[in-house]
Scaffold this motif. Structure first.
Motif, mmCIF file in Angstrom:
data_model
loop_
_atom_site.group_PDB
_atom_site.id
_atom_site.type_symbol
_atom_site.label_atom_id
_atom_site.label_comp_id
_atom_site.label_asym_id
_atom_site.label_seq_id
_atom_site.Cartn_x
_atom_site.Cartn_y
_atom_site.Cartn_z
ATOM 1 N N UNK A 149 46.119 46.902 34.542
ATOM 2 C CA UNK A 149 45.493 46.478 35.786
ATOM 3 C C UNK A 149 44.090 47.085 35.907
ATOM 4 N N UNK A 150 43.975 48.348 35.485
ATOM 5 C CA UNK A 150 42.683 49.025 35.563
ATOM 6 C C UNK A 150 41.630 48.402 34.669
ATOM 7 N N UNK B 246 41.532 37.603 48.475
ATOM 8 C CA UNK B 246 40.705 36.855 47.524
ATOM 9 C C UNK B 246 41.266 37.018 46.122
ATOM 10 N N UNK B 247 40.623 36.365 45.157
ATOM 11 C CA UNK B 247 41.073 36.445 43.774
ATOM 12 C C UNK B 247 41.758 35.155 43.375
ATOM 13 N N UNK C 212 36.955 34.126 41.246
ATOM 14 C CA UNK C 212 37.052 35.125 40.195
ATOM 15 C C UNK C 212 37.812 34.627 38.996
ATOM 16 N N UNK C 213 37.487 35.209 37.834
ATOM 17 C CA UNK C 213 38.102 34.735 36.601
ATOM 18 C C UNK C 213 39.236 35.647 36.137
ATOM 19 N N UNK C 214 39.478 36.731 36.858
ATOM 20 C CA UNK C 214 40.575 37.632 36.465
ATOM 21 C C UNK C 214 41.826 37.302 37.284
ATOM 22 N N UNK C 215 43.013 37.429 36.659
ATOM 23 C CA UNK C 215 44.260 37.115 37.371
ATOM 24 C C UNK C 215 44.659 38.230 38.330
ATOM 25 N N UNK C 216 43.812 38.449 39.307
ATOM 26 C CA UNK C 216 44.039 39.532 40.268
ATOM 27 C C UNK C 216 44.021 38.986 41.676
ATOM 28 N N UNK D 210 47.690 38.502 31.357
ATOM 29 C CA UNK D 210 46.849 38.456 30.154
ATOM 30 C C UNK D 210 45.535 39.201 30.323
ATOM 31 N N UNK D 211 44.996 39.646 29.220
ATOM 32 C CA UNK D 211 43.664 40.243 29.209
ATOM 33 C C UNK D 211 42.966 39.668 27.993
#
Lengths: 449, 436
Positions: B365-366, A210-211, A41-45, B8-9
């Motif tokens: 976060x959402x 994951x993430x 995934x490309x989001x920092x989550x 970051x976003x």
């Protein structure tokens, strides 16, 4: 309506890029808890899912107990009451979703990667130290009663209930979609706490992560958060599989504008040699937008908006099912067309082109499923629930490619037999009963069973 | 004092405009060999004329029924046969079409969108068929479903006076029956031109090759004058509106409170977004604590600023709608009283710094949740980029969403609650359970 403009010829496609799904790292704690993780995934989550498997009870009085317990687990821990717990999770940008179904209790949360450790701590706190405050028992019971009423209002739920009852029988936990009100009224904090103590044990649990995360940090955090979780009795699933039931159940919904159709039967199970072929067959028959049944009853006849066939898999069995909400006055016609499509695929070989197209669809769907953290996690959960080895994933594309037209015809003949199918239908009985009776392929109608 | 976390976003985007006015957005994500192609036309439910409710949505269906180079449903078959998936949807202000395909099929997806941008090729047969399909969509989602219009259609019908905002965009059956091929031609000519559209490519692709294909497929579609935007302005609301209705399929009563929002992009708009988070989003939200956990009136409380999406992909006016299903034994007025008490606690005294930081953290976060695309990888990011390009004129502004929330201070929340979350700015829907 088209403009006369020069659109170049349709482009020819280059070769598809090879796709090899990367695996997951697995380990287990000393207490038996399984852990799987993979970065994607490309989001920092970071995505966390904890699944605790349980053998569903055959005692009808305990129907929906898993839901009750799951609701109760959200009522705070011995360290933090419900409000403080919720605030702690919100402060790291997430919340803990807890749900229970008839085979597992599931905890899930998604938070920014920088809060991975805090999130694991909170999930562990919820699982290991639930409080079950007696003061909340009655309110949670009311929530379930409300949910029961709202479920009963839905024609799709009524149809599914009849379908399950026919395939499993009322003495089987999967045969009872909805509980009785009286049984829900018997649930107490003690029952919930006792259920949790017995079933929420480390050796029945699997944590998926994951993430974006640092593997070493995750391993440390998991160990620290969950190492004190105790073990319990392991269980083996001894529930009987679904059995076919040639039956037609009609549930009256007076004045309904549509009839809700659930029509299907047990097939093989995940892991069986026939399963992947059946998936291809399903996509071609009714399981995709360009499938035969959808092209027929939606795009040609306009009987319905969202018809679809699907395969579901529980513990040791699988079911194929066609569902559709069709305009009341074409109910029998729609069933007739679905029947025709099933017979056609049993009797006539599909063309190579049609087969090739649906194979590509299946392969592309697999690539998409493996391309998002949540869906790939779901894929691994499915594999684990059905004891499938990860090596199956690297063989999947080749297995789909190997299916032949004759394979599909034989699978249809063996597994999708209309004379063994259960039809559960919810609609205006006064308007549709007589024409249903005239359909030769249906079993005699039982009304409002 | 706590502070908002810094994660970051960032949604990097390259913007181009073709000579015919078609705006092109390119966003790279090489994490998987797939690409999402989407086309957004700046026409939605709010654009349709009186007597033709539901037409924008019906027309979306017609765009799958064939074009010069493709037979009916051929586009769907082509996308599936390369391993892709697709969909389309009609919203308040735009209509979108998208395909998610393996990267090697990017040109095919672009070519097909270019073909249908030249116009659908349909007859009476396809119109009749899709009219039936759409009517069945309305039956399954509205007419044969408990709470089918609640609260989304109910609130807009009661809270707005301007017909463009208040009418049922799903469509009245009579209007759908009246729609003709001539209407479709007129609608296409007016709204489906390159100048009124945005094309987005998101995923794993080579930029130069993609632009070459886009130029080759799209650039000779004639530029047309931009259509007049519908007038969606509302006269200010001056008094509370209360509406009761019976839902014959529902077995429990329900309640909705819909507050008119400030203008998109304004400080107040983002303050209201934070207030929605504080009041209704998540287990820590104030209304959940009070109405679900403390009073036991309901199992859950919902809050929405756009039932067809979220606060970032629609034009204002919108409604912040708080809704819940409750039990017969509870008088809806007593629930409203409790909601008012909670709102009063925000508007009459400053909230804590902790609560503000938590609200901002939840929002940030959402935002990532919006990117997940629910089954359509790369669609979520495309949707945000196209929405900002269409509604604010610049897709790159999508990356500024967090900053728009960050500048909100405690005093803003108090002021906005005091100005907007008041009875005279709201519409109340009381749904009476009519099921036997």
């Amino acid at each position: 309506m088209t403009n006369d403009m020069n659109l170049p010829l349709k482009p020819t496609l280059g070769p598809i890029r090879p796709f090899t799904p990367t695996g997951r790292k697995r380990f287990s704690l000393d207490n038996g808890m399984q852990v799987s993780m993979f970065e994607l995934g490309s989001a920092p989550l970071v995505y966390l899912r904890l699944v605790i498997q349980a053998q569903p009870s055959t005692d009808a009085r305990l129907s929906w107990i898993e839901k009750y317990v799951a609701e109760y687990m959200g009522e705070g821990t011995t360290d933090l009451d419900a409000d403080l717990f919720a605030e702690a999770f919100a402060a790291i940008g997430g919340q803990l979703h807890i749900s229970g179904d008839d085979t597992s209790t599931n905890f899930s949360a998604t938070v920014p990667s920088e809060f991975m450790t805090e999130a694991l701590n909170l999930v562990a706190m919820a699982v290991l130290k639930p409080e079950f405050p007696v003061s909340e028992a009655e309110r949670l019971q009311s929530n379930l009663l409300r949910e029961l009423d709202l479920s009963k209002d839905q024609p799709q739920v009524n149809a599914a209930e009849g379908f399950r009852k026919a395939l499993y029988g009322l003495n089987h936990p999967f045969g009872r979609l909805l509980p009785s009100r009286d049984n829900l009224l018997e649930f107490t904090a003690d029952i919930a706490a006792s259920y949790s103590k017995t079933h929420h044990v480390a050796n029945s649990a699997h944590l998926y992560i994951s993430g974006q995360f640092d593997q070493r940090l995750v391993e440390e955090a998991v160990e620290k958060s969950f190492r004190n979780w105790s073990q319990g009795d392991s269980f083996s699933n001894t529930l009987p599989a679904a059995s076919p039931s040639y039956a037609t159940f009609l549930f009256d919904r007076p004045e309904a504008e549509q009839s809700t159709i659930y029509w299907g039967l047990p097939i093989s199970h995940p892991g069986a040699t026939s399963w992947i072929g059946l998936e291809v067959l399903n996509a071609l028959l009714g399981g995709s937008f360009h499938s035969r049944i959808t092209l027929n009853i939606r795009e040609d006849k306009g009987y319905t908006y969202s018809p679809r066939s699907m395969m579901t898999a529980r513990s040791r069995d699988g079911i194929w099912l066609q569902v559709a909400d069709v305009t009341t006055d074409v109910t029998a016609l729609a069933l007739g067309e679905i029947f025709k499509e099933i017979m056609s695929i049993r009797e006539t070989l599909v063309t190579r082109d049609e087969l090739e197209a649906i194979k590509q669809y299946m392969i592309g769907s697999f690539v998409r499923e493996m391309s998002e953290p949540g869906s790939r996690m779901g894929h691994f959960m499915f594999s684990d629930r059905h004891n499938l080895s990860d090596s199956e994933d690297s063989l999947y594309i080749d297995r789909v490619q190997a299916i032949t037209p004759e394979d599909l015809r034989m699978l249809a003949e063996e597994f999708i037999d209309p004379t063994r199918m259960t039809l559960s239908i919810v609609g205006d009985a006064g308007k549709i009963k007589d024409e249903l009776k005239e359909l030769q392929m249906l079993a005699p109608i039982e009304i409002d069973v | 004092m706590t502070s908002t976390p810094s994660f970051a976003f960032d949604l990097p985007v390259t913007r181009h405009t073709l000579s015919n006015g078609l705006r092109v957005l390119l966003h790279h994500d090489k994490s998987s060999p797939i690409v999402c192609v989407s086309v957004y036309y700046h026409v939605g439910m709010r654009s349709e004329p009186k007597g033709r409710t539901g037409f924008a949505h019906l027309f979306e269906h017609l765009m799958f029924q064939g074009s010069a180079q493709m037979e009916k449903m051929e586009l769907v078959g082509q996308v599936q046969s390369v391993g892709g998936t697709l969909n389309g949807s009609t919203r308040f202000d735009f209509t979108n079409y998208w395909e998610v395909v393996p990267s090697h099929a990017l040109d095919l997806a672009l070519w097909m969108e270019a073909d249908r941008m030249r116009g659908p090729d349909i007859s009476e047969t396809e119109l009749e068929n899709q009219r039936d399909v759409v009517k069945n969509e309305i039956r399954v989602n509205v007419l044969n479903r408990p709470y089918g219009t609640f609260p989304w259609l109910d609130v807009q019908e009661q809270a707005f006076d301007n017909w463009q905002n208040s009418h049922n965009g799903y469509g009245d059956m009579v209007d759908l029956d009246s729609a003709t091929l001539a209407d479709a031609q007129d609608f296409f000519d007016r709204y489906y031109s390159p100048k009124n559209a945005v094309l987005c490519v998101a995923g794993d692709f080579e930029e130069a090759a993609a632009m070459k294909s886009i130029n080759s497929f799209f650039s000779d579609i004639p530029a047309m004058n931009l259509p007049e935007r519908p007038d969606i302005a509302e006269e200010p609301q001056v008094a509370e509106r209360v509406h009761s209705k019976i839902d014959p399929l529902a077995s429990r009563p329900a309640l909705a409170l819909a507050y008119r929002t400030p203008d998109r992009g304004s400080t107040d708009y983002y303050a209201l977004g934070l207030l929605n988070g504080i009041l209704t989003v998540g287990d820590d939200s104030l209304l959940r604590k009070e109405l679900v956990r403390k009073k036991g009136f309901t199992s859950s409380v919902s809050g929405s600023m756009n039932f067809l999406g979220h606060m970032h992909n629609a034009e204002t006016p919108l409604l912040l709608t708080i809704s819940l299903i409750h039990d017969d034994k509870v008088d809806p007025d007593s629930i409203i009283m409790e909601i008012d008490k909670i709102i009063k606690s925000i508007s009459s005294s400053p909230i804590s710094e902790d609560l503000l930081v938590r609200a901002k953290t939840k929002v940030r976060s959402g935002l990532y949740g919006l990117l997940s695309g629910s089954g359509y990888p790369r669609f979520g990011v495309s949707d945000l980029l196209c929405s900002f390009e269409l509604l604010e004129g610049d897709a790159s502004l999508a990356s500024s969403i967090p900053e728009r929330f960050d500048v909100i201070e405690i005093a803003d929340l108090r002021r906005v609650a005091e100005k907007y979350l008041i009875p005279s700015n709201r519409t109340v829907i009381k749904l009476v359970a009519g099921a036997k």
